[in-house]
Write an enzyme that holds these catalytic residues in place. Structure first.
Site: not given
Ligand code: AMP
Length: 192
Positions: A15, A90, A129, A135, A146
């Site tokens: 996204k 969301r 990532r 992160r 998630r």
């Protein structure tokens, strides 16, 4: 171009990458609630302090916190003629709040793009990532959580927007350029 867009899709669907590209092509700001939260966590603001524990656990930040933040962001001048929301709404409450914000502004959404992704591919992308960006919420247990939260709370929103005739579904697997082209082609009939 006064496109008012929402990007839906599970974590790891790409996204953020696509939001940056679509926003550039359409000349509207990409507004990522995740990025805004991360910036606030990094700067240790009050908002960051309220959001951090939820983010670290892979849970959603409470609706009232998120809604107030988005209302403020959408009131900024650069969003007056269009925007691309990445990661909001969301939850059903966020959908209602966004409806209210747009109604008070006398506008409405142009389209909602759902980027679909294979779960294992999404996990693999996020682990990659994590290795690259470090992160805090990109470790495997949190990633799985998630994805679960997305499936429970956010995936059903696609049906809400489909009922309103706003939903466009695009396969998010494959090369980045190919996915961008697919999104632009799917949006084309709706942009004017
Ligand atoms: P993202 O970068 O979009 O994956 O968002 C990272 C994290 O920020 C999420 O896992 C949530 O903890 C939080 N977050 C981002 N957007 C929202 C939202 N619309 N509602 C609640 N929490 C959010």
């Amino acid at each position: 171009m006064s496109a008012r867009l929402v990007l839906l899709g599970p974590p790891g669907a790409g996204k953020g990458t696509q939001a940056a590209r679509i926003s550039e092509r359409l000349g509207v700001p990409a507004i990522s609630t995740g990025d805004i939260f991360r910036a606030n966590v990094a700067e240790q603001t009050e908002l960051g302090r309220r959001a951090q524990r939820y983010m670290d656990a892979g849970e959603y930040v409470p609706d009232e916190v998120t809604n107030a933040m988005v209302a403020g962001r959408l009131a900024a001048d650069d969003a007056a003629d269009g925007f691309l929301l990445d990661g909001y709404p969301r939850t059903p409450d966020q959908v209602r709040q966004l409806d209210g914000m747009l109604e008070s502004a006398g506008t409405g959404l142009t389209a909602v793009v759902e980027i679909t992704a294979d779960v294992e591919e999404a996990v693999a992308r996020m682990l990659k990532r994590a290795a690259e960006q470090g992160r805090a919420d990109d470790n495997e247990a949190v990633i799985r959580r998630r994805l679960e939260v997305y499936a429970e709370q956010t995936a059903p929103l696609a049906a809400t927007y489909a009922d309103r005739g706003l939903l466009v579904r695009v396969d998010g697997m494959g090369a980045i350029d190919a996915v961008t082209d697919r999104i632009m082609a799917a949006l084309a009939p709706r942009l004017h």
